[in-house]
Enzyme design. Structure first.
Site, PDB file in Angstrom:
ATOM      1  CG  HIS A   1      84.803  91.352  63.622  1.00 37.03           C
ATOM      2  ND1 HIS A   1      84.144  92.813  63.920  1.00 37.03           N
ATOM      3  CD2 HIS A   1      83.835  90.918  63.010  1.00 37.03           C
ATOM      4  CE1 HIS A   1      83.181  92.857  63.530  1.00 37.03           C
ATOM      5  NE2 HIS A   1      82.723  91.839  62.760  1.00 37.03           N
TER       6      HIS A   1
ATOM      7  CG  ASP B   1      81.531  89.005  59.757  1.00 41.52           C
ATOM      8  OD1 ASP B   1      82.070  89.410  60.794  1.00 41.52           O
ATOM      9  OD2 ASP B   1      81.031  89.680  58.912  1.00 41.52           O
TER      10      ASP B   1
ATOM     11  CG  HIS C   1      83.832  93.998  59.157  1.00 37.05           C
ATOM     12  ND1 HIS C   1      84.402  92.702  58.767  1.00 37.05           N
ATOM     13  CD2 HIS C   1      82.999  94.022  59.939  1.00 37.05           C
ATOM     14  CE1 HIS C   1      83.467  91.748  59.252  1.00 37.05           C
ATOM     15  NE2 HIS C   1      82.746  92.463  59.730  1.00 37.05           N
TER      16      HIS C   1
ATOM     17  NE  ARG D   1      77.355  89.721  59.689  1.00 39.25           N
ATOM     18  CZ  ARG D   1      77.557  88.932  60.794  1.00 39.25           C
ATOM     19  NH1 ARG D   1      76.787  88.680  61.579  1.00 39.25           N
ATOM     20  NH2 ARG D   1      78.723  88.346  60.688  1.00 39.25           N
TER      21      ARG D   1
HETATM   22  C1  OGA Z   1      78.871  92.348  60.819  1.00 37.25           C
HETATM   23  C2  OGA Z   1      79.346  93.635  61.384  1.00 37.25           C
HETATM   24  C3  OGA Z   1      79.567  95.997  61.202  1.00 37.25           C
HETATM   25  C4  OGA Z   1      78.435  97.114  60.996  1.00 37.25           C
HETATM   26  O1  OGA Z   1      77.570  92.487  60.620  1.00 37.25           O
HETATM   27  O2  OGA Z   1      79.471  91.370  60.914  1.00 37.25           O
HETATM   28  O3  OGA Z   1      80.578  93.502  61.774  1.00 37.25           O
HETATM   29  O4  OGA Z   1      78.984  98.444  60.932  1.00 37.25           O
HETATM   30  N1  OGA Z   1      78.821  94.755  61.041  1.00 37.25           N
HETATM   31  O5  OGA Z   1      77.303  97.071  61.323  1.00 37.25           O
HETATM   32 MN    MN Z   2      81.384  91.571  61.298  1.00 31.12          MN
END
Ligand code: OGA
Ligand code: MN
Length: 283
Positions: A102, A104, A257, A274
């Protein structure tokens, strides 16, 4: 500071930069240059407080709060907690971390420009994050396909993804009426242009993109599947192996990602903070 390219077409590690202190204009200029050259930047060996991570993140733009309030940091709601840990029956953060490809917040009219993750607790093995270079993927398309995609729009839908996760693993809850109201289905161009560089990137993702607007269902599904298979070839992807103290920041306009947290053995501890940086309407 110095910058080391990690992948074939994108990804870099920025060495010898302490993000806990106020950065000078020249340092931010170097970060911006690396940002546009590499699209995903990793800053190793950091030791940050929440406000320090937020201050650094703010360099990329205003911070916004994630629609899933349950996982906001208790004191700093601009930080979303990702965690595999459950204490007293309560998850300490979003447990699956987005274990599907995806970009974000592509499901909003203004998708996030950038995201940062700060690794607080990292398992010895696994819990890697996969990244895909959507500029390189677009570039490698046949001219015929580029012409076909020109002017097309795709629908992005958060409710759809949430439903899949609720059904699949029971790892998410149904969205509330307010959360649904905040995330109506939205259209974005299939190919977007990064305003600062003029680079073109595919802007669709398996996580949130549900159809191509104005196309019959079978044709739309076939086209999306063909494009996703193209993007997810090894030559456009990179597996990032975390170390505790890493900060990773990425450009959501030109990359996708995928977390791999669901593959971890039960009991593995992985915790991240995050931040989400607001973006503009894609063009
Ligand atoms: C996010 C995500 C990926 C991860 O926080 O947006 O996709 O590996 N994280 O934690
Ligand atoms: Mn993400």
């Amino acid at each position: 500071m110095w910058v080391e390219r990690l992948g074939r077409t994108f990804m870099a590690r920025v060495h010898d930069l302490d993000l806990s202190r106020p950065l000078a204009a020249a340092e931010f200029a170097a970060i911006d240059e690396a940002w546009f050259a590499h699209r995903v930047l990793c800053f190793p060996q950091q030791q940050l407080t929440e406000p320090q991570l937020m201050t650094f993140s703010s360099h990329f733009g205003p911070l916004e709060k994630h629609v899933l309030q349950d996982y906001h940091h208790a004191i700093y709601p601009e930080i979303l907690m990702l965690s595999t840990i459950v204490e007293d029956g309560k998850p300490l953060g979003l447990a699956d971390a987005g274990s599907y490809w995806h970009s974000d917040v592509s499901y909003k009219a203004k998708p996030s420009r950038a995201s940062t993750l700060y690794g607080l607790e990292i398992p010895d093995d696994g819990g890697d994050t996969l990244f895909c270079d959507m500029v390189a993927a677009f570039d490698a398309l046949l001219e015929q396909m580029k012409a076909r995609l020109d002017g097309l729009q795709a629908a992005h839908n958060y409710h759809h993804r949430n439903r899949v996760l609720v059904d699949q693993k029971g790892i998410r809850r149904d969205l509330s009426a307010a959360q649904k109201a905040e995330t109506p289905e939205i259209l974005h161009p299939v190919v977007r242009t990064q305003p600062e560089t003029g680079l073109k990137a595919l802007f669709i993702n398996p996580g949130f993109t549900v159809r191509i607007e104005g196309m019959a269902e079978p044709e739309s599904t076939a086209l999306l599947e063909e494009l996703f298979a193209h993007c997810l070839q090894d030559r456009f992807c990179f597996r990032y192996k975390w170390k505790k103290g890493d900060v990773v920041a990425w450009d959501n306009a030109v990359t996708m990602h995928c977390a791999t947290v669901l593959d971890l053995p039960a009991g593995s501890r992985r915790t991240m903070w995050r931040t989400i940086i607001s973006g503009d309407v894609p063009i």
